[in-house]
Design a protein around this motif. Structure first.
Motif, short mmCIF file in Angstrom:
data_model
loop_
_atom_site.label_atom_id
_atom_site.label_comp_id
_atom_site.label_asym_id
_atom_site.label_seq_id
_atom_site.Cartn_x
_atom_site.Cartn_y
_atom_site.Cartn_z
N GLN A 166 0.83 -1.21 0.00
CA GLN A 166 0.00 0.00 0.00
C GLN A 166 0.86 1.26 0.00
O GLN A 166 0.53 2.25 -0.66
CB GLN A 166 -0.95 -0.02 1.20
N ALA A 212 2.36 1.69 -3.52
CA ALA A 212 1.31 2.11 -4.44
C ALA A 212 1.01 3.59 -4.29
O ALA A 212 0.80 4.31 -5.28
CB ALA A 212 0.05 1.28 -4.20
N LYS A 240 1.93 6.18 -7.12
CA LYS A 240 0.62 6.48 -7.73
C LYS A 240 0.15 5.33 -8.65
O LYS A 240 -0.28 5.53 -9.78
CB LYS A 240 0.68 7.79 -8.52
N LYS A 261 -2.39 2.35 -9.49
CA LYS A 261 -3.78 1.96 -9.26
C LYS A 261 -4.10 0.74 -10.12
O LYS A 261 -3.38 0.43 -11.08
CB LYS A 261 -4.72 3.12 -9.60
N SER A 312 -6.53 -1.13 -12.75
CA SER A 312 -7.54 -0.86 -13.77
C SER A 312 -8.73 -1.79 -13.58
O SER A 312 -8.65 -2.80 -12.87
CB SER A 312 -6.95 -1.06 -15.16
N THR A 324 -9.21 -7.04 -3.35
CA THR A 324 -8.58 -5.96 -4.12
C THR A 324 -7.19 -5.65 -3.59
O THR A 324 -6.24 -5.46 -4.37
CB THR A 324 -9.45 -4.69 -4.08
N LEU A 354 -3.66 -5.94 -5.59
CA LEU A 354 -2.71 -4.83 -5.60
C LEU A 354 -1.33 -5.31 -5.17
O LEU A 354 -0.31 -4.92 -5.76
CB LEU A 354 -3.19 -3.72 -4.69
#
Length: 350
Positions: free
Chosen positions: A285, A288, A292, A294, A296, A329, A333
């Motif tokens: 986290q 990320a 930046k 993210k 899709s 999610t 990530l």
């Protein structure tokens, strides 16, 4: 007659893998990462080639996994018993020349190598000729349990079994040849072509794992969030359910019989696993946010589908009803961040 200790062990080890995976995917709110970790270097990491080079053993392992996926279960009524066969047997046992309760059965399917029966029973059937009687002179373990989970009166006693293998069911692997590869319809027509693809996949996987391990090792945890204890408690509660289900009153005794470790060792393993999962989540986290990065819509949909398939769901929507979507999610990530770190690393001594 079956060795219940080993049965508990197999059940719990399998469910441990599942429940840890499930708990690591349970809901959690985003961390204020700077409160909890000092993020280590994650860009331009130098990875020694010797750590990620693809070995012959790596290739063999992956090829065997592929072949096993397409293996067929074939029944043999002639020949000799092999490890991992499912042998259909008739057996009868005697202690002091007397039959005993639970010591005989007909048409019983036993996986050879599963350690379901007392030590020496399954080993004694390896190489046995189908249709011929085998005599096994064995000894019950000193901690052998009865059906009520108490030490049996047979514990430590000698036992004699007469066994006949009626047939065996064996997983037979296909031949690894050009025809097999072509029939996979995956764009490759020869073993050589597929081996080149496989080598690249293994290399990328090992590179990703090595790079991520370096990031995790270089990141300092200042303190762990409450999420760790929640996960520890959840896993403990799960196994306490199994403890009660099997009639144990002592969690330590249950751990010894089912997992082969003390309660103290279980607690330590549980804590380390929870901390490791939370630490990796926080790192992913943090990166990320800094980069930046993210996800899709296509990456999310593909990720949800992959998780659903992995956990045996035919429908992704049904899977997401049983699992927290936000947590899935986060896991997707994490995978993306691991690949990002790997892509930005440098291999040296190649």
């Amino acid at each position: 007659m079956k060795n219940l200790k080993n049965n508990y062990s197999r059940i719990c080890k399998i469910t441990l893998l599942f429940i840890i995976g499930a708990i690591l995917l349970t809901g959690c709110s985003p961390y204020k990462n700077n409160r909890y970790i000092e993020l280590g270097e994650y860009m331009n990491l130098q990875l020694d080639y010797s750590l990620i080079a693809v070995t012959a053993q790596d290739m063999e392992n992956e090829i065997n996994l592929l072949l096993d996926k397409y293996a067929e279960n074939i029944v043999f009524d002639k020949g000799a018993v092999q490890i991992k066969d499912i042998a259909n047997i008739d057996y009868s046992g005697t202690v002091d020349d007397m039959p005993f309760e639970g010591g005989a059965a007909t048409g019983y399917d036993l996986e050879i190598g599963s350690n379901s029966f007392i030590p020496g029973f399954e080993e004694g059937l390896i190489g046995a000729i189908i249709g011929q009687q085998v005599v096994l002179n064995l000894t019950f373990p000193t901690d052998y349990k009865d059906k009520d989970n108490n030490v049996s009166a047979f514990a430590g006693k000698e036992v004699r079994f007469q066994v006949v293998v009626n047939k065996v069911t064996r997983r037979v692997l296909p031949e690894y040849n050009d025809e097999f590869i072509k029939n996979l319809d995956n764009g490759y027509n020869t073993v050589d072509e597929y081996n080149e693809y496989l080598k690249k996949e293994i290399y990328n996987y090992k590179k990703t794992q090595a790079a991520w391990k370096m990031v995790v090792d270089n990141t300092v945890v200042k303190k762990y969030p409450d999420t760790v204890q929640k996960r520890v408690d959840s896993i403990r509660e799960y196994y306490e359910y199994y403890m009660a289900y099997y009639g144990y009153s002592s969690f330590n005794e249950f751990c010894m019989d089912a997992l082969g470790q003390t309660e103290e060792e279980f607690n330590q393993t549980n804590l380390e696993s929870a901390r490791d999962g939370v630490k990796q989540e926080m790192i992913s986290q943090a990166i990320a946010m800094l980069e930046k990065i993210k996800l899709s819509a296509n990456e999310l949909d593909e990720g949800y589908d992959n998780y659903a398939q992995y956990y045996g769901y035919d429908n992704t929507d049904d899977f997401l009803k049983d699992y927290d979507k936000e947590s899935i999610t986060n896991s997707i990530l994490l995978n993306k961040i691991m690949e990002y770190v790997s892509a930005n690393s440098v291999v040296i001594n190649d």
